[in-house]
Design an enzyme around this catalytic site. Structure first.
Site, PDB file in Angstrom:
ATOM      1  N   ARG A  49       0.818  -1.213   0.000  1.00 52.28           N
ATOM      2  CA  ARG A  49       0.000   0.000   0.000  1.00 52.28           C
ATOM      3  C   ARG A  49       0.854   1.266   0.000  1.00 52.28           C
ATOM      4  O   ARG A  49       0.500   2.259  -0.643  1.00 52.28           O
ATOM      5  CB  ARG A  49      -0.948  -0.030   1.206  1.00 52.28           C
ATOM      6  CG  ARG A  49      -2.054  -1.086   1.075  1.00 52.28           C
ATOM      7  CD  ARG A  49      -2.672  -1.440   2.409  1.00 52.28           C
ATOM      8  NE  ARG A  49      -3.837  -2.305   2.271  1.00 52.28           N
ATOM      9  CZ  ARG A  49      -3.791  -3.625   2.144  1.00 52.28           C
ATOM     10  NH1 ARG A  49      -2.612  -4.245   2.109  1.00 52.28           N
ATOM     11  NH2 ARG A  49      -4.903  -4.330   2.036  1.00 52.28           N
ATOM     12  N   GLY A  66      -0.933 -11.990  -4.418  1.00 48.20           N
ATOM     13  CA  GLY A  66      -2.360 -11.740  -4.538  1.00 48.20           C
ATOM     14  C   GLY A  66      -2.737 -10.335  -4.107  1.00 48.20           C
ATOM     15  O   GLY A  66      -3.584  -9.678  -4.728  1.00 48.20           O
ATOM     16  N   SER A 123     -12.725  -9.734   2.892  1.00 48.53           N
ATOM     17  CA  SER A 123     -11.425  -9.617   2.236  1.00 48.53           C
ATOM     18  C   SER A 123     -10.957  -8.178   2.245  1.00 48.53           C
ATOM     19  O   SER A 123     -11.580  -7.310   1.620  1.00 48.53           O
ATOM     20  CB  SER A 123     -11.511 -10.126   0.788  1.00 48.53           C
ATOM     21  OG  SER A 123     -10.328  -9.801   0.085  1.00 48.53           O
ATOM     22  N   ASP A 181      -3.903 -15.176   7.609  1.00 50.47           N
ATOM     23  CA  ASP A 181      -2.548 -15.537   7.199  1.00 50.47           C
ATOM     24  C   ASP A 181      -1.865 -16.482   8.178  1.00 50.47           C
ATOM     25  O   ASP A 181      -0.839 -17.091   7.828  1.00 50.47           O
ATOM     26  CB  ASP A 181      -1.682 -14.278   7.056  1.00 50.47           C
ATOM     27  CG  ASP A 181      -2.107 -13.416   5.893  1.00 50.47           C
ATOM     28  OD1 ASP A 181      -2.578 -13.972   4.882  1.00 50.47           O
ATOM     29  OD2 ASP A 181      -2.001 -12.178   6.001  1.00 50.47           O
TER      30      ASP A 181
END
Length: 438
Positions: free
Chosen positions: A39, A104, A177, A317
């Site tokens: 980001r 991803g 998500s 994760d």
């Protein structure tokens, strides 16, 4: 005679052999947070004026994002002392295909950026990434006005995106998500009118926090996040340590009868330390100081736990390494509501279950999770990571700290996507012997 291989070079090998079964002890810092690094690069590249990023992850996933923004004419330079200078905004259409490797997060967030950019972009990745579902971002971005196509009608990469001319929307993702939420919000910066994402379960808030840091108008109201269109302003970003990487060392400290690991300078933000709460529920002696970002874990006797759909967004994760902790805990651990793990770097439910079986653990795979019979005495085995860095690192920790003998991990080179020098840290903390596998 075969020349000796430095432990610092092990990440380049496709297979790793670990001989250990000793406690983990020591103090360390893990790489910069991967989610924040992606980001930081994207927002810096979109912003007007220079930004300086300190502590950027050096994993291959983030490097792919860095190379991708350079395709738009953004200048990225080494500023010294672990800093990277990014001079945005985008100057032209990307001059080549944007290859995101195995990332991803990179490809989905970049899809949102490209949807808002007036130009043509082509996004792809490696063989594993090209199997992961992209319709979850293609659909909402298409609703906003972007023209998106790809294999299987836009469900799979490569994706072709003709961006620009977007209209703000209100969108409710079908799955929890942060990647989907972030893609829509990033596109919303260039849309006409406000853009809102309403989540079923709140997910990690990296994008909201960083949009605010770059001067965007963003607000959070319960499970809803809204962004208004507008330009970003370059700023300085310090990337803290990645809690998801620290989770491997936390479990390493818990797999042997004794041991203590301290991880410094971790990101303390929303939704990233939920694995600590799970370990506490399992009886672990663990403390995460939110004011300093210091995680301390000491060897403990663990007990089974039940993890449901409400738990999963905060530990998405960490499920593989938490499953390994469950393997040595007393009782039967149940994980459910984790169906989205089948669309990660690997089918992470199947690959986690197969990894546990390789260590002699009794585990039953379900449609959306697994049932793990604990109190196992781990035995060494051969593990196929299926190109999934989290499976590989979990197996290495188990082989070094709990499975007496030699464990071989295939697909070890996947670890370089997120944690270069993991093998070196493993050897330093556990005293294990690590070398290329046969």
């Amino acid at each position: 005679m075969t020349p000796a291989v430095s432990v610092s070079d092990l990440d380049s090998f496709s297979s790793l052999q670990v001989t250990g079964a000793g406690p983990a002890r020591g103090l360390l810092q893990v790489p910069g947070d991967k989610s924040i690094s992606h980001r930081a690069l994207l927002l810096s590249a979109m912003a007007h004026g220079p930004s300086v990023i300190t502590g950027l992850s050096r994993g291959q996933d983030v490097t792919h994002t860095l190379r991708a923004v350079e395709r738009f004419g953004v200048v990225v330079t080494d500023a010294g002392e672990g800093r990277v200078r990014v001079e945005g905004p985008f100057r032209h259409e990307p001059d080549d295909v944007l290859d995101h490797g195995n990332a991803g997060t990179g490809i989905r967030l970049m899809s949102g950026v490209c949807a808002g950019f007036d130009g043509l972009s082509v996004l792809t990745g490696d063989q594993f990434l090209r199997r992961r579902p992209m319709d979850r971002v293609a659909v909402p971005l298409g609703l906003m006005g972007a023209a998106i196509d790809g294999r299987e009608r836009g469900r799979l990469a490569p994706l072709v995106i003709r961006g620009g001319g977007l209209t703000g929307t209100t969108y409710s993702p079908k799955v929890a998500s942060a990647q989907v939420k972030s893609a829509v919000l990033l596109a919303g910066l260039s849309a006409k009118g406000s853009t809102t994402v309403e989540e079923i379960h709140p997910t990690r808030r990296h994008t909201e926090e960083m949009l605010d840091q770059f001067g965007a108008r963003v607000r959070v109201d319960g499970h809803a996040v809204t962004v208004e269109p507008g330009e970003l302003t370059g700023t300085d970003v310090r990337v803290p340590g990645d809690p998801s990487q620290a989770a491997f060392w936390a479990v390493a400290a818990l797999l042997a009868d004794e041991g203590e690991v301290i991880v410094e300078a971790l990101y303390p933000g929303y939704g990233r330390s939920d694995f600590v709460g799970v370990l506490k529920r399992m009886g672990a002696d663990v403390d995460f100081d939110l004011s300093t970002g210091v995680l301390t874990v000491r060897a403990s006797r663990l007990k089974a736990v039940e993890l449901t759909a409400e738990d999963i967004p905060g530990i998405v994760d960490e499920v593989p390494v938490l499953a390994m902790a469950a393997a040595v805990a007393e009782g039967t651990t149940t994980i459910s509501g984790a169906g989205d793990l089948r669309a990660k770097e690997s089918d992470r439910i199947s690959s986690t279950a197969a990894m546990l079986r390789a260590f002699g653990v009794r585990v039953t795979e379900t449609e959306d999770g697994m049932v793990i019979e604990g109190a196992a005495r781990l035995r060494p085995g051969r593990v196929d990571s299926h190109g999934d860095h989290r499976i590989a690192m979990t197996a290495a920790v188990a082989g070094a700290c709990a499975a007496k003998g030699t464990t071989v991990i295939d697909g070890w080179d996947s670890v370089a996507t997120s944690y270069p020098a993991f093998a070196a840290d493993l050897v330093r903390l556990t005293g294990a012997v690590a070398k290329p596998g046969a």
